[in-house]
Scaffold this active site. Sequence first.
Site, PDB file in Angstrom:
ATOM      1  CG  ASN A 135      25.784  22.904  26.780  1.00 19.29           C
ATOM      2  OD1 ASN A 135      25.219  23.344  27.784  1.00 19.29           O
ATOM      3  ND2 ASN A 135      26.872  22.183  26.837  1.00 19.29           N
ATOM      4  CB  CYS A 136      22.763  28.164  27.584  1.00 20.15           C
ATOM      5  SG  CYS A 136      21.579  27.866  26.324  1.00 20.15           S
ATOM      6  CB  VAL A 137      24.913  25.918  31.744  1.00 26.07           C
ATOM      7  CG1 VAL A 137      23.661  26.699  31.999  1.00 26.07           C
ATOM      8  CG2 VAL A 137      24.599  24.486  31.378  1.00 26.07           C
TER       9      VAL A 137
ATOM     10  CG  LEU B  62      19.043  26.517  29.964  1.00 21.71           C
ATOM     11  CD1 LEU B  62      19.443  27.447  31.089  1.00 21.71           C
ATOM     12  CD2 LEU B  62      18.671  27.306  28.735  1.00 21.71           C
TER      13      LEU B  62
END
Lengths: 129, 427
Positions: B240-242, B208
Site C-alpha cells: 500500500n503506497c498511498v 498501490l
Amino acid sequence: MAQNKEKVLTIITNNPLVKSESILTEHTTLFFSDLDKVLTKARDLIHQGYTLITHPLAGSVKPWANPYRTVLLEENEQLNMRSLEIMENSLQKYDQFKNDLEENSSEKLNESIREDYQLIDYDLIKELI
Amino acid sequence: MQLELGKIHIKDVEFGEENKVENGLLTIDKEALLHKIKDDHRIESIDLEIVRPGDNVRIMPVKDVIEPRCKIEGGDVFPGFVGSEDLVGSGKTIALSGVSVVTTGGIVGFQEGIIDMSGPGADYTPFSKLINIVITCEVKDNIKSHIHEEVLRLIGLTAAKYIGEAGKTCDPDEVKTYTHSPLLEACELGGDLPKVGYVYMLQTQGLLHDTYVYGVDAKEILPTIISPTEVMDGAIVSGNCVSACDKNATYFHQNNPIIDELFARDGIDLNFVATIITNENVTLADKERSSSYTARLAEKIGLDAAIVSQEGFGNPDADLIMNCKKLEDKGIKTVLTTDEYAGRDGASQSLADSTPEADAVVTAGNANEVIELPPMERVIGHVRFANKIAGGFDGSLAEDGSITVEIQAITGATNELGFNKLTARGY
C-alpha cells in the site's frame, strides 16, 4: 473481486482513460468533463432505480484529491435505499473537500500527474468492465 | 501455537565488512546487501543510507517501512515472498528493535510519505525515533507503476530479511513468549472472561492499495482466521503506497499494538480467542460479502466482543461501518479504531459513513490538520514530489524548502492501529 462480467453496466466517468477503454465494451458509458456532473448524474439515476456497483468515494487517495472519478451502476426497477444513502454521504464528503479539489483541478496538474490519477481511477474498476 | 519473540536492542548502525550485531552495534556489509537487492533488470540505480534520530534529514516519498527480523525455528520471515512457503507464527523469531528498512520511490506523481528525523514533523511519525536504513531506488523509464511497486516491495523485504539475519547468532536483550491456544482450549482456559476477537481490515483496493497474506493478494480472499503470531512473523505484507498517515506499513503489521495489548490482557480481563483478517474492496457486492462473512466467522467462534481496525479512509469507511453493524446485529459488541477527515478546522463530519451501532469509536487523529515542515539540510529520496503529495496543495513547497501540508502526508501520523500518539481532548 465480484464477477459482474455478464451484467450490462452504466459507467459514469470524467476519466478519459476509462472512456477510451469502456467504449469498446457492451456497457453504456456516460462521459462528462465535470466531476460535479458525474456525481449528480449518478444520484439522479439511483433515484430512477439504478443500483450502485462501486462505491463513489475514491480509495485511500485523499477523498477528493483525485479529480477523476468513475461510478458504475446497474439498471434496476426499484429505488435502492442503501445506494442512495451511500451516494448522499459521498456527495456530502465531496462538498466538504470541493475547495481542496479546485486547488488541485485537472487544468493545473501536469500531464504525467494527470495520467497517474487517471490510472488509479481506472485500476479500481478495470476488472469490472 | 507458541512464538518466542526475542528482541535485540540496536543502539547504532554502520556499514562494514560483514553482517553482525555486537553490543547493540549493527554492522551491515553494504556491498553484499546491494549485490543481493540490485540483481533485477528493472532497476536503474540503487543506494543505501543510514539516518539517525535527530539528523537534519527528510525522507520522501516513503513507500514502506519494515523491521528486520529472522526466524531461528519455524519457517522464514515474509513467507510467500522471500522465504519458504512454510507457515510461520511458531518457533523462534529474532527482531532487530530500534531499526528499520525504509524504501523510497516515486511510483506515481502525487505520492506522499514524509519522515522527518528532526524538527516539528518528527513528532508526528513514529519512524523518526528509529535508526533507518533508507533504500533509494530508481527503476527504468518504461516500467509501469504496478511493476515499480512490486520491485520496491521485494527489495524492501529482501533487505529486511538479510539484515535481520545478522541477529541470528546473538542473544536477545528481551524475550517474550506469545501463546495462542486452539479455540476450544482457549475458551476453556478463559473461563467466564469475555471472548474477544480482533477484526483486522486490510487495504485491498487495487493498484498501490494492496496487502498480501502469505504472498496472496488479499483482495481475492474470503475473510479468514489467522494467528496473531503469524502476523508478527511477516505473514501480512504491505503493498500500500498511498495515504501515508494511515496506511499500515509492514512495520505496523509486524508490531501491531492492538494484538500486543490483547495479548497483554489475555486471561486478565478478557479472553483473546481469535484474529479475523478481512479486506476492503472496491465494489459494494465485495464489501457486503466480506462484512457478512466476517460477522459469520465471529458468530461461529462465539465472540462476545470485537475490536475492528480500519486501514485508509474514504471508501473503506463503508467497510468499517458494515463490519460494525453486522457484528452488532449478531450481539457482538464492537469497538472501532479509525482516523478522521474532518477538514482543516476539524468541524466537518469525520467519516463518510455511519450507523447508530458505532457507539464506541477510537480516533487516531484528524488527518486534515495542517503543519509547516521547515527546510532540512538534506532530503533523501525525491524532493520533486513535495508539491504533489496528498495533503499538499499548490505552493506547498516554498523556495526555502519548507513544506506546508496536512499531516496526511506524514508516514504513520494517524495510524489506525494506534501506533502513534495523537489524541483528541475536549475543552
